[in-house]
Design an enzyme around this catalytic site. Structure first.
Site, mmCIF file in Angstrom:
data_model
loop_
_atom_site.group_PDB
_atom_site.id
_atom_site.type_symbol
_atom_site.label_atom_id
_atom_site.label_comp_id
_atom_site.label_asym_id
_atom_site.label_seq_id
_atom_site.Cartn_x
_atom_site.Cartn_y
_atom_site.Cartn_z
ATOM 1 N N SER A 139 4.295 139.501 89.782
ATOM 2 C CA SER A 139 4.465 140.880 90.240
ATOM 3 C C SER A 139 3.311 141.354 91.112
ATOM 4 O O SER A 139 3.522 142.076 92.094
ATOM 5 C CB SER A 139 4.629 141.813 89.039
ATOM 6 N N HIS A 185 0.302 145.516 89.206
ATOM 7 C CA HIS A 185 1.068 145.993 90.352
ATOM 8 C C HIS A 185 0.160 146.724 91.333
ATOM 9 O O HIS A 185 0.217 146.486 92.548
ATOM 10 C CB HIS A 185 2.185 146.937 89.892
#
Length: 236
Positions: A139, A185
């Site tokens: 991610s 993230h």
């Protein structure tokens, strides 16, 4: 994307508008990263201890620094949608950036964004007390690609609304759903946007210099940020 055609316009030397070499055939770097993630996922399911051997946590990373990167090639074994979402996102954005920026800069962008995700966990983990929480997933790298393509599209004067919408949605989910490392993230997004801006806005005559100087500068910043946090906790 309409911007794919524009970014692929070539000069007499066969370069895209961002300096990447125009190549025919498959996006080999993107496919390589997807292949590594899939192969590692199979090993996670088949080999006991594979995940724990390579997963990242801020505490584990202080003694085994390779985990800052290796965790990006692992995914949650109990949630197949974890790897599916990341690989679909990588396939959606990766070939475009690989063509626009060139293979070397794209690979550098992906790998440094992956490391940036782990660094984000180190820097922000004290806030949430997650020093020993294991982190896996591509991610951080994928969010780095989102950040880069957002910058590239704006550089081309294209509508970046859809990408921005995806970022906002996933940002909200990172705070709402359990088990999502929003720190990774954010770390990947910042690194990807920074490198994307450096590659997209550099004058043509300085592309070669910025092509290696920008990644080195980002790597130094990541190392200093990580070292500072570790030192403050007596881990260095």
């Amino acid at each position: 994307m309409d911007c794919v055609a524009e970014a692929a316009r070539t000069s007499a030397q066969g370069r895209t508008v961002f300096g990447g070499r125009v190549r025919g055939g498959r996006p080999v770097v993107t496919l390589t990263f997807i292949g590594l993630c899939v192969a590692s996922y199979v090993l996670q399911l088949a080999v006991p201890g594979w995940t724990s051997r390579w997963a990242f946590s801020p505490l584990a990373g202080s003694v085994e620094p390779w985990r800052f990167l290796t965790a990006a090639f692992l995914h949650s074994q109990g949630q197949v949608f974890h790897i599916l979402f990341n690989m679909i996102a990588l396939w959606m954005v990766g070939p475009y950036l690989e063509q626009a920026l060139g293979r070397a800069r794209f690979a550098t962008l992906y790998l440094l964004s992956a490391i940036g995700g782990s660094v984000g966990a180190v820097v922000l983990a004290p806030v949430v007390g997650g020093w020993t929480t294991g982190l896996v997933g591509a991610s951080g790298a994928v969010f780095g690609l989102f950040g880069a393509v957002l910058v590239v599209m704006r550089r081309l004067g294209r509508d970046a609304g859809p990408i921005l919408g995806i970022l906002v949605l996933n940002g909200v989910l990172g705070f709402v759903l359990p088990g999502i490392a929003w720190q990774a993230h954010l770390g990947g997004l910042v690194v990807g946007a920074a490198l994307g801006a450096a590659f997209a806005y550099v004058p043509r005559e300085r592309r070669a210099l910025v092509g290696w100087a920008a990644p080195v500068a980002v790597a130094v910043v990541l190392a200093v940020a990580t070292g500072s946090v570790y030192a403050s906790y007596g881990l260095l």
